[in-house]
Structure formats: C-alpha cells, structure tokens
Write an enzyme that holds these catalytic residues in place. Structure first.
Site, PDB file in Angstrom:
ATOM      1  CE  LYS A 157       8.823   7.158   3.213  1.00 57.72           C
ATOM      2  NZ  LYS A 157       8.393   5.835   2.188  1.00 57.72           N
TER       3      LYS A 157
ATOM      4  CD  GLU B 198       1.273  -2.222   4.433  1.00 58.14           C
ATOM      5  OE1 GLU B 198       1.978  -2.108   5.922  1.00 58.14           O
ATOM      6  OE2 GLU B 198       1.328  -0.974   3.366  1.00 58.14           O
TER       7      GLU B 198
ATOM      8  CE  LYS C 124       4.908  -2.567   5.438  1.00 58.57           C
ATOM      9  NZ  LYS C 124       4.965  -1.560   4.325  1.00 58.57           N
ATOM     10  N   GLY C 125       3.628   1.478   8.608  1.00 53.61           N
ATOM     11  CA  GLY C 125       1.874   1.167   8.478  1.00 53.61           C
ATOM     12  C   GLY C 125       1.401   3.401   8.764  1.00 53.61           C
ATOM     13  N   GLY C 126       1.400   4.054   8.103  1.00 49.71           N
ATOM     14  CA  GLY C 126       1.346   5.322   7.917  1.00 49.71           C
ATOM     15  C   GLY C 126       1.087   5.523   7.330  1.00 49.71           C
ATOM     16  N   GLY C 127       0.417   4.086   5.559  1.00 47.33           N
ATOM     17  CA  GLY C 127      -1.438   4.303   4.955  1.00 47.33           C
ATOM     18  C   GLY C 127      -2.075   3.494   6.138  1.00 47.33           C
TER      19      GLY C 127
ATOM     20  CG  ASP D   4       4.244  -3.078   1.457  1.00 49.54           C
ATOM     21  OD1 ASP D   4       2.973  -3.343   2.210  1.00 49.54           O
ATOM     22  OD2 ASP D   4       3.785  -1.165   1.090  1.00 49.54           O
ATOM     23  N   GLY D   5       5.957  -0.630   0.715  1.00 50.82           N
ATOM     24  CA  GLY D   5       6.706   0.427   0.989  1.00 50.82           C
ATOM     25  C   GLY D   5       6.826   0.631   2.662  1.00 50.82           C
TER      26      GLY D   5
ATOM     27  CB  SER E 165      -0.845  -0.145   1.092  1.00 52.87           C
ATOM     28  OG  SER E 165      -1.703  -1.257   1.206  1.00 52.87           O
TER      29      SER E 165
HETATM   30  O1  DER Z   1       2.239   1.994   5.490  1.00 54.67           O
HETATM   31  C1  DER Z   1       2.337   1.609   5.650  1.00 54.67           C
HETATM   32  O2  DER Z   1       3.338   0.695   5.667  1.00 54.67           O
HETATM   33  C2  DER Z   1       3.276   1.607   3.659  1.00 54.67           C
HETATM   34  O3  DER Z   1       3.435   0.807   2.852  1.00 54.67           O
HETATM   35  C3  DER Z   1       3.837   3.421   3.418  1.00 54.67           C
HETATM   36  O4  DER Z   1       3.367   4.112   4.558  1.00 54.67           O
HETATM   37  C4  DER Z   1       4.475   3.876   2.468  1.00 54.67           C
HETATM   38  O5  DER Z   1       4.546   4.591   2.027  1.00 54.67           O
HETATM   39  P1  DER Z   1       5.028   5.267   0.578  1.00 54.67           P
HETATM   40  O6  DER Z   1       4.841   4.782   0.047  1.00 54.67           O
HETATM   41  O7  DER Z   1       3.452   6.187   0.115  1.00 54.67           O
HETATM   42  O8  DER Z   1       6.114   6.561   1.714  1.00 54.67           O
END
Ligand code: DER
Length: 253
Positions: A127, A109, A100-103, A87-88, A30
């Site tokens: 990051k 995930e 992780k979890g900003g989104g 994943d990001g 995400s």
């Molecule tokens: O929520 C998460 O862990 C996402 O992977 C995320 O926060 C990374 O978001 P970005 O690619 O928009 O920086």
C-alpha cells in the site's frame, strides 16, 4: 515477503505502539488486515469492559468472533471520543493520505476515524506508494442509487477517465450495496499530487490542467450532489508526516 506475514507484522507493530489496555473505546475498521489487529488486541487486552466500535457489518463480525464487545457508533454518548481507531487502507502516500473503500465501508470508516483521538492506519508494503493512484487505480465513492447517472457524468467533467458502478458478479448480480444501502462508484483519475507538488509547480492541482491535488479532488467529488462520502482520508502535511514516520519507524501511521 509473504503478504499475510506482512499484514500480521504491521498489525502487531501498530497494536504494540498504539493500543493502550486502559482504553475504554476503540474503533475497528474493515477488510482483512484488521483481523490481525483484532487478534493482537485480544492477546494484549485484559480489560473486558473495553467497547469496540465497528465500521460496518464485517467489522462487527470480526469484533464478535474475537469475543470482544461491540458498541454501535450511534450508541456512543455524543461527547465520547474514541481513544484510538485502527483501520486498513488501499494505498497510502508520503503525506499519509489514504485511499479507502476497497471494501466499500468508507463512510462508517470515516465516521469512526474522525471520532478517534488517534487514527492508526495499518498498511503492508504493497500500500506504501509515493502518490495516491500509483498502484490502486480508482477513488471509491459512496453514492445514492438514484444519483448514479448524474454523478458518473459529473465525475467525467472533473476529469475522471471512465468511472464505473461497482458490481459483484461473483456474489450477486447487479450493483454492490453498502451497509447504508448506497452504491459505490470507482473513479479513475491521474496520480494525485501532494500540496508540496503544487507548491513546486508540478501542476495546478485543481483539475484545470488535468492534475489534481489530493484534498482538492476529494472536496470537488464530495460537493457533487448525490455523493455521501469519498474514499480519500487526508493525512498530515509533509513535515508532520515526516515527524510521524521518524517517531513510528515503520509505516504504521
Ligand atoms: O475498504 C477499506 O478502506 C479497507 O480498509 C480496506 O480496503 C483494506 O483492506 P485490506 O486490509 O483487506 O487490504
């Protein structure tokens, strides 16, 4: 460097090195960086039968918008392992541990990441920090709504300085709800130590002296009644991390 350029470069490198066109199942995370990952996969993929496993509503939309085929996590045959999951992350430390979890998608995930033979975290230079909670200030935690008051209290006992329920004043009044209809608490802690820091005597890492080691704080939070999942993904130990970094060259992990 322009952040979007950096995200796209990290995504293209990650797909170039870790996407196999003969894959059958690929996990898709995400956030915004993952959009570039899916773009690069679309450009590299000739096999229309590859199934892409999303990590939430937004992730599924990214897959569908790219004309790729999604399959729900709970539709996967029990024994199937994903060939790879991309994943990001919000922050990555020297041992490749991730916040992780900003989104607010951390639960699915983590489900998808653990179902994959290889987890590739795609993170631009912002990051990349020596320790977690250097730049990103909080640990995202997914919590059952009814348990929010007790989890907030328990987090303060663990040493968090001001945990807060995540609200989305812009899109909706009141707390944000996850794809599981849970809430997110963002809990600030002091910078998280690596296992090697604890071994070097930089702190006990168990909260008793105000310091926490990455995996110990993740376990302590996960054990709080009412917590569904914690936004800490454990990386490799220092030696492996060095090996991965040497092999990978960049910071795609
Ligand atoms: O929520 C998460 O862990 C996402 O992977 C995320 O926060 C990374 O978001 P970005 O690619 O928009 O920086």
């Amino acid at each position: 460097v322009n952040v979007e350029t950096a995200k796209r470069a990290a995504a293209q490198q990650a797909v170039k090195e870790h996407f196999n066109p003969n894959a059958t199942h690929v996990g898709i995370g995400s956030g915004t960086t993952i959009v570039y990952v899916v773009e690069a996969i679309k450009a590299a993929s000739t096999n229309p039968s590859i199934l892409f496993v999303p990590t939430g509503y937004q992730s599924r939309q990214v897959i569908v918008n790219a004309g790729l085929t999604p399959i729900a996590f709970d539709s996967l045959p029990e024994r199937v392992m994903l060939d790879v999951a991309f994943d990001g992350a919000d922050e990555v430390d020297e041992d490749l541990n991730c916040i992780k979890g900003g989104g607010a998608c951390l639960f699915q995930e983590k489900l998808v990441a653990e179902k994959a033979k290889k987890f590739v975290c795609v993170a631009d230079y912002r990051k990349n920090q020596p320790r977690l909670l250097t730049n990103w200030p909080t640990i995202p935690i997914e919590v059952a709504p009814i348990a929010v008051p007790t989890v907030l209290h328990d987090l303060c006992i663990l040493g968090s300085t001001g945990p807060k329920l995540r609200t989305t004043l812009l899109e909706k009044s009141g707390p944000l709800k996850t794809d599981q209809d849970f809430f997110i608490i963002d809990a600030p802690f002091t910078t998280l130590l690596l296992a090697s820091d604890v071994a070097a005597g930089k702190g006990k890492g168990d909260g008793s002296d105000g310091t926490w080691e990455v995996n110990k704080v993740a376990t302590a939070i996960k054990n709080l009644t009412g917590v569904l999942e914690v936004g800490i993904f454990s990386g490799l130990n220092g030696i492996d991390a060095e090996e991965v970094r040497k092999n990978d060259g960049g910071r795609t992990v």
